[in-house]
Design an enzyme around this catalytic site. Structure first.
Site, mmCIF file in Angstrom:
data_model
loop_
_atom_site.group_PDB
_atom_site.id
_atom_site.type_symbol
_atom_site.label_atom_id
_atom_site.label_comp_id
_atom_site.label_asym_id
_atom_site.label_seq_id
_atom_site.Cartn_x
_atom_site.Cartn_y
_atom_site.Cartn_z
ATOM 1 N N LYS A 24 82.097 23.502 -28.940
ATOM 2 C CA LYS A 24 82.952 24.752 -29.334
ATOM 3 C C LYS A 24 83.540 24.537 -30.758
ATOM 4 O O LYS A 24 84.203 23.272 -31.088
ATOM 5 C CB LYS A 24 84.644 24.855 -28.543
ATOM 6 C CG LYS A 24 85.168 25.604 -28.834
ATOM 7 C CD LYS A 24 84.918 27.227 -29.382
ATOM 8 C CE LYS A 24 84.222 27.813 -27.900
ATOM 9 N NZ LYS A 24 82.908 28.678 -28.213
ATOM 10 N N ASP A 67 78.190 21.549 -24.679
ATOM 11 C CA ASP A 67 77.757 22.510 -24.047
ATOM 12 C C ASP A 67 76.435 22.498 -24.726
ATOM 13 O O ASP A 67 75.138 22.301 -23.664
ATOM 14 C CB ASP A 67 77.655 23.440 -25.148
ATOM 15 C CG ASP A 67 78.337 25.016 -24.746
ATOM 16 O OD1 ASP A 67 79.516 24.047 -25.228
ATOM 17 O OD2 ASP A 67 79.036 25.520 -23.980
ATOM 18 N N ARG A 79 72.872 33.621 -23.076
ATOM 19 C CA ARG A 79 74.280 32.309 -23.339
ATOM 20 C C ARG A 79 73.293 31.948 -24.616
ATOM 21 O O ARG A 79 72.724 30.760 -23.343
ATOM 22 C CB ARG A 79 74.893 32.247 -23.703
ATOM 23 C CG ARG A 79 76.465 32.830 -23.151
ATOM 24 C CD ARG A 79 77.996 32.680 -22.525
ATOM 25 N NE ARG A 79 78.368 31.980 -24.474
ATOM 26 C CZ ARG A 79 79.689 31.445 -24.772
ATOM 27 N NH1 ARG A 79 79.927 31.163 -23.284
ATOM 28 N NH2 ARG A 79 79.546 30.769 -25.580
ATOM 29 N N GLN A 92 90.205 29.273 -26.056
ATOM 30 C CA GLN A 92 90.117 28.565 -24.551
ATOM 31 C C GLN A 92 90.630 26.905 -24.048
ATOM 32 O O GLN A 92 91.752 27.008 -22.592
ATOM 33 C CB GLN A 92 89.376 27.633 -24.666
ATOM 34 C CG GLN A 92 87.842 28.803 -23.764
ATOM 35 C CD GLN A 92 87.313 29.423 -26.010
ATOM 36 O OE1 GLN A 92 88.048 29.287 -26.368
ATOM 37 N NE2 GLN A 92 86.044 29.692 -25.560
ATOM 38 N N ARG A 104 82.675 30.732 -18.248
ATOM 39 C CA ARG A 104 82.526 30.308 -19.687
ATOM 40 C C ARG A 104 82.540 28.778 -19.165
ATOM 41 O O ARG A 104 82.656 28.326 -18.426
ATOM 42 C CB ARG A 104 83.418 30.471 -20.803
ATOM 43 C CG ARG A 104 84.604 30.979 -21.242
ATOM 44 C CD ARG A 104 85.024 29.672 -20.339
ATOM 45 N NE ARG A 104 85.569 28.580 -21.499
ATOM 46 C CZ ARG A 104 85.498 27.567 -21.457
ATOM 47 N NH1 ARG A 104 86.624 27.547 -19.920
ATOM 48 N NH2 ARG A 104 85.505 26.573 -21.836
ATOM 49 N N GLY A 105 82.143 28.180 -20.424
ATOM 50 C CA GLY A 105 81.811 26.175 -19.977
ATOM 51 C C GLY A 105 80.215 26.251 -19.544
ATOM 52 O O GLY A 105 80.050 26.770 -18.866
ATOM 53 N N ALA A 106 79.995 25.126 -20.093
ATOM 54 C CA ALA A 106 78.684 25.512 -20.240
ATOM 55 C C ALA A 106 77.734 24.547 -18.493
ATOM 56 O O ALA A 106 77.074 25.956 -18.230
ATOM 57 C CB ALA A 106 78.048 23.629 -20.793
HETATM 58 O O1 MRU Z 1 82.181 29.773 -25.394
HETATM 59 P P1 MRU Z 1 82.897 28.902 -24.244
HETATM 60 O O2 MRU Z 1 84.081 29.004 -24.483
HETATM 61 O O3 MRU Z 1 81.868 28.606 -22.992
HETATM 62 O O4 MRU Z 1 82.080 27.424 -24.804
HETATM 63 C C1 MRU Z 1 83.007 25.875 -23.841
HETATM 64 C C2 MRU Z 1 82.866 24.560 -24.593
HETATM 65 O O5 MRU Z 1 82.503 24.706 -25.894
HETATM 66 C C3 MRU Z 1 82.886 23.761 -23.718
HETATM 67 O O6 MRU Z 1 83.923 22.687 -24.536
HETATM 68 C C4 MRU Z 1 81.616 22.807 -23.486
HETATM 69 O O7 MRU Z 1 81.305 23.725 -22.429
HETATM 70 C C5 MRU Z 1 82.183 22.337 -21.965
HETATM 71 S S1 MRU Z 1 83.278 22.638 -20.554
HETATM 72 C C6 MRU Z 1 83.293 21.155 -19.599
#
Ligand code: MRU
Length: 361
Positions: A263, A252, A104, A211, A61-63
């Site tokens: 998030k 994201d 996603r 997270q 996870r994480g963009a």
């Molecule tokens: O749902 P997630 O854990 O994928 O959400 C991640 C976030 O909101 C992060 O802040 C975002 O992707 C930036 S990651 C470098």
């Protein structure tokens, strides 16, 4: 030229390896972040559909991590499809692309990475299957290395905004495990720490997937960076009592107006920082920026209500069928964002001008 060669330069920055390509086995390998901080388990696959499941279920996870993994998913599809017929090959690759794109909806890096791979396919479609296959793998590796390079550069640039002694509030995990390595907002924090700044991190737990409590705590502990864990309802009080000097988060999806999807809970952190006259920074690579000025185009993912009803997917914290609303992201308006840190430089308001200029570089 082997794109991976460049990584030798970054060794000191890459203490955590969240995902990579195993060249000998032709497999994609990733750290299952659902099990952190208790277990460090790597998974591997030759199947692009399994990569899709890992993204959907948030093993990855994480963009930026989602984008890079999708690119490797395309590399797996390129290897799997067994035909000499280019038209048939492209049809199957399109199927893989559409599937990976459906995993996603909010992280823009996912679509950006798939489009990049697709552009390479398009520009090689007059060649044979073997050449297209090689070009896809090279592009996936290039996207991977670029993400690491961009994160480190963002860290170097963003660290200039951090003073020795700063107490930095962050929300969600934006570290090594949210990217191909090093991190975005947490990368900036990490870089400031490597430069010897005596910082203190305040991380929210980040309900419902935790997270912050799981992944930030794991990464910060590994690095020895001092931190305090708070619940998501506390940033207002923390800023009001003067316990934090600034906030920095990832993104994201950012659009040209500066509206930033991140998030769920980010918007409230930004409001708390603004009401207490503290800077609120966003750190994200330009691969997170969508070239549109229409905030209504940002899709907000809604996830399984059980994420709210249970902790860690297993411990119930309420009655089983209770009504739940579980949007995974919110959008922070540009007026609350002090600056946006990218690998190409720092964008200041008005973002329509500064982000456009950065994208054109
Ligand atoms: O749902 P997630 O854990 O994928 O959400 C991640 C976030 O909101 C992060 O802040 C975002 O992707 C930036 S990651 C470098």
């Amino acid at each position: 030229m082997d794109p991976l060669k460049e990584l030798e330069k970054y060794e000191e920055f890459l203490k955590i390896k969240p995902l990579y390509w195993d060249d000998e086995a032709n497999e994609f390998v990733w750290l299952d972040t659902r099990l952190l901080p208790f277990k460090e388990v790597y998974r591997r696959t030759k199947d692009y559909r399994r990569v899709g499941v890992a993204i959907k279920d948030m093993e990855i996870r994480g963009a930026p991590a989602i984008g890079v993994s999708a690119a490797f998913g395309m590399a797996l599809a390129a290897l799997e499809v067994n035909t000499k017929d280019v038209a048939e090959y492209l049809d199957k690759l399109k199927e893989a692309k559409d599937y990976l794109a459906s995993t996603r909806p909010t992280a823009f890096n996912l679509f950006w990475a798939l489009d990049r791979v697709w552009n390479v396919i398009e520009s090689n479609k007059d060649k044979g299957v073997e050449e297209i296959r090689e070009a896809i793998l090279r592009e996936a590796l290039t996207i991977y290395v670029e993400d690491i390079r961009n994160n480190i550069e963002m860290g170097r640039i963003g660290s200039k905004l951090i003073d020795d002694g700063d107490r930095i509030l962050t929300h969600c995990n934006t570290g090594a495990v949210a990217t191909a390595g090093f991190g975005t907002a947490l990368g900036v924090i990490r870089y400031a720490w490597y430069e010897g700044k005596k910082i203190h991190v305040i991380t929210t737990e980040t309900r419902p997937v935790l997270q912050g409590a799981r992944l930030n705590v794991w990464e910060l502990t590994k690095e020895g960076i001092p931190f305090t864990l708070i619940t998501d309802g506390m940033p207002g009080l923390v800023f009001k009592r003067g316990l934090a000097d600034l906030a920095i988060v990832g993104a994201d999806r950012i659009i040209l107006t500066g509206h930033t999807a991140n998030k769920i809970g980010t918007y409230m952190v930004a409001l708390a920082a603004w009401d207490n006259e503290k800077p609120f920074y966003v750190a994200a690579p330009t691969s997170t920026i969508q070239a549109t000025a229409d905030p209504s185009s940002i899709v907000i993912e809604e996830r399984n209500p059980d994420e709210v009803r249970k902790v860690m997917g297993q411990y119930p914290i309420t009655l089983p069928d209770v009504n739940v609303y579980n949007p995974s992201f919110d959008v922070t308006p540009p007026k609350l964002i002090t600056a946006i840190i990218t690998e190409k430089g720092i964008a200041h308001p008005p973002y329509l001008k500064s982000l456009k200029r950065l994208l054109q570089q």
